[in-house]
Design an enzyme around this catalytic site. Structure first.
Site, PDB file in Angstrom:
ATOM      1  N   GLY A   1     -15.814  -5.887 -51.835  1.00 36.39           N
ATOM      2  CA  GLY A   1     -16.710  -6.895 -51.672  1.00 36.39           C
ATOM      3  C   GLY A   1     -16.879  -7.471 -50.243  1.00 36.39           C
ATOM      4  O   GLY A   1     -15.813  -7.600 -49.406  1.00 36.39           O
TER       5      GLY A   1
ATOM      6  N   ASP B   1     -24.010  -6.028 -49.492  1.00 35.66           N
ATOM      7  CA  ASP B   1     -22.974  -5.618 -48.190  1.00 35.66           C
ATOM      8  C   ASP B   1     -23.583  -5.491 -47.074  1.00 35.66           C
ATOM      9  O   ASP B   1     -22.690  -5.376 -46.048  1.00 35.66           O
ATOM     10  CB  ASP B   1     -22.368  -4.315 -48.829  1.00 35.66           C
TER      11      ASP B   1
HETATM   12  O1  MRU Z   1     -17.853  -1.433 -53.640  1.00 35.53           O
HETATM   13  P1  MRU Z   1     -17.797  -2.906 -53.590  1.00 35.53           P
HETATM   14  O2  MRU Z   1     -16.924  -3.407 -54.757  1.00 35.53           O
HETATM   15  O3  MRU Z   1     -16.700  -3.598 -52.354  1.00 35.53           O
HETATM   16  O4  MRU Z   1     -19.209  -3.588 -53.477  1.00 35.53           O
HETATM   17  C1  MRU Z   1     -19.325  -4.776 -53.858  1.00 35.53           C
HETATM   18  C2  MRU Z   1     -20.687  -5.012 -53.961  1.00 35.53           C
HETATM   19  O5  MRU Z   1     -21.667  -4.371 -53.993  1.00 35.53           O
HETATM   20  C3  MRU Z   1     -21.072  -6.396 -54.267  1.00 35.53           C
HETATM   21  O6  MRU Z   1     -22.225  -6.785 -54.822  1.00 35.53           O
HETATM   22  C4  MRU Z   1     -21.217  -6.900 -53.010  1.00 35.53           C
HETATM   23  O7  MRU Z   1     -19.945  -7.011 -52.076  1.00 35.53           O
HETATM   24  C5  MRU Z   1     -22.003  -7.970 -52.473  1.00 35.53           C
HETATM   25  S1  MRU Z   1     -21.334  -9.558 -52.482  1.00 35.53           S
HETATM   26  C6  MRU Z   1     -19.656  -9.360 -51.875  1.00 35.53           C
END
Ligand code: MRU
Length: 374
Positions: free
Chosen positions: A55, A248
């Site tokens: 995240g 992200d």
């Molecule tokens: O692969 P991740 O779990 O790190 O991806 C997270 C996401 O895509 C979330 O929607 C995102 O981080 C946006 S808000 C923190």
């Protein structure tokens, strides 16, 4: 936020040994709640790459503490060279998440101002804590701004429940506290507004099924888990009032990189006139990119994440099984990019803006200097 009614953050310095950073191992949720100690740059790099932590905001906060550990590990007589190498090691772990580079560069810039090595180490610790505190504070503010969107919809519906669809996990587990997409939901709950959340399960890593569902459950928010393909149907039938996702990396022109599948939700929302908002702290903006589809690097992960599924068996143990035949070729793109034209607005710590260069720079005028000449 709450875990079994106890308030938690997602990352914190060990209470009696600040050289150790503690995190929740998110790979094991929701079935096991395990706190892990990180003590070396290698520990941090593994935790980010293998998604013990994940995240946007949490990756940034983890990188902040990782750079403090890097400062402790750097040799006194090679400090500047060592710490830059550790920074590069960390930045390489997840290519799409821009908070990672942002936190590493913020630490390097602060340390470059300090002459003495011991002072540098102290500054790195203080800054790591500041990055974490800011992340939590900004998410709280995102919640306050986003609450007004939910309040308006609730009033327009005469107080009947507001149905919000979210993708992946942009909750407190993806940040230090509160979350981005979930912060307005928690604020609405606290304001007594009736909300219900459609939770996309979010194949292949299942952040929605494993994390968002769990955290909403812990906070007592009404939610329903859905297969990823369900959102379009719900929108066609008036069962979604609003979509809120996280991101992200978002270009300052408003293109949004988020978990794979977000783009399809934005298309369905557009086709059905459902508002599609993206919630983000300013640390997630990329002030150098103008065309997200062409420029944002998209992480590709191991095929096993697509082919294998893990879960709790009736024997109380975690089991991992292969869905397709062993060795099936699988592509695992971690993110996609939703063009700005499909985004109704960006909810930031400073307020809500259209997803456009003009809108974003009017909220963050001090960043104009970073975008000049691009
Ligand atoms: O692969 P991740 O779990 O790190 O991806 C997270 C996401 O895509 C979330 O929607 C995102 O981080 C946006 S808000 C923190």
């Amino acid at each position: 936020m709450l875990v079994n009614n106890q308030p938690y953050r997602t990352i914190w310095p060990h209470p009696s040994q600040p050289a150790i950073t503690q995190i929740i191992d998110q790979r094991l949720l929701p079935h096991e709640f395990v706190v892990v100690d990180l003590q070396s740059v290698d520990d941090f790099a593994r935790a980010i790459k293998d998604m013990y932590v994940r995240g946007a905001g949490l990756i940034g906060a983890t990188a902040g503490f990782a750079m403090y550990t890097a400062a402790l590990q750097s040799r006194d007589d090679h400090f500047d060279g060592d710490i830059v190498c550790y920074g590069k090691q960390l930045v390489a772990t997840r290519p799409t998440a821009t908070n990672l580079r942002w936190a590493v560069e913020r630490q390097l810039a602060a340390l470059a101002e300090i002459a003495h090595i011991d002072d540098k180490r102290q500054v790195a610790f203080t800054l790591a804590c500041t990055i974490a505190d800011e992340d939590a504070q900004f998410c709280k503010q995102i919640g306050e701004h986003g609450l007004e969107i939910i309040r308006q919809i609730s009033e327009a519906k005469g107080g009947v429940g507001v149905n919000i669809l979210t993708h992946c996990n942009a909750g407190w587990l993806a940040f230090v506290d509160y979350g981005s997409a979930t912060a307005p939901i928690y604020a609405a709950q606290a304001a007594g507004i009736d909300v219900h959340v459609w939770v996309d399960e979010t194949r292949p890593w299942l952040q929605g099924a494993r994390l968002t569902a769990w955290e909403l459950d812990q906070q007592g928010v009404d939610y329903t888990l859905i297969a990823d393909n369900t959102g379009g149907h719900l929108m066609q039938h008036g069962m979604v009032d609003l979509v809120i996702t996280g991101t992200d990396r978002t270009t300052y022109t408003g293109d949004v990189a988020n978990k794979i599948g977000t783009y399809l939700k934005a298309l369905a929302a557009h086709d059905n006139g459902v508002p599609f908002y993206v919630a983000l702290p300013s640390s997630t903006f990329d002030w150098q990119m103008i065309d997200g589809v062409a420029q944002i690097p998209i992480e590709q992960r191991d095929a096993d994440e697509v082919n294998l599924v893990s879960g709790l068996g009736s024997d109380g143990q975690i089991h991992t099984v292969s869905v397709p035949l062993a060795g099936t070729p699988a592509a695992n793109y971690g993110f996609d990019v939703t063009p700005a034209r499909l985004v109704t607005g960006l909810i930031t710590e400073r307020g809500i803006t259209p997803a456009s260069k003009e809108g974003v720079l009017s909220l963050f005028p001090e960043k104009k200097v970073l975008t000049e000449g691009i």
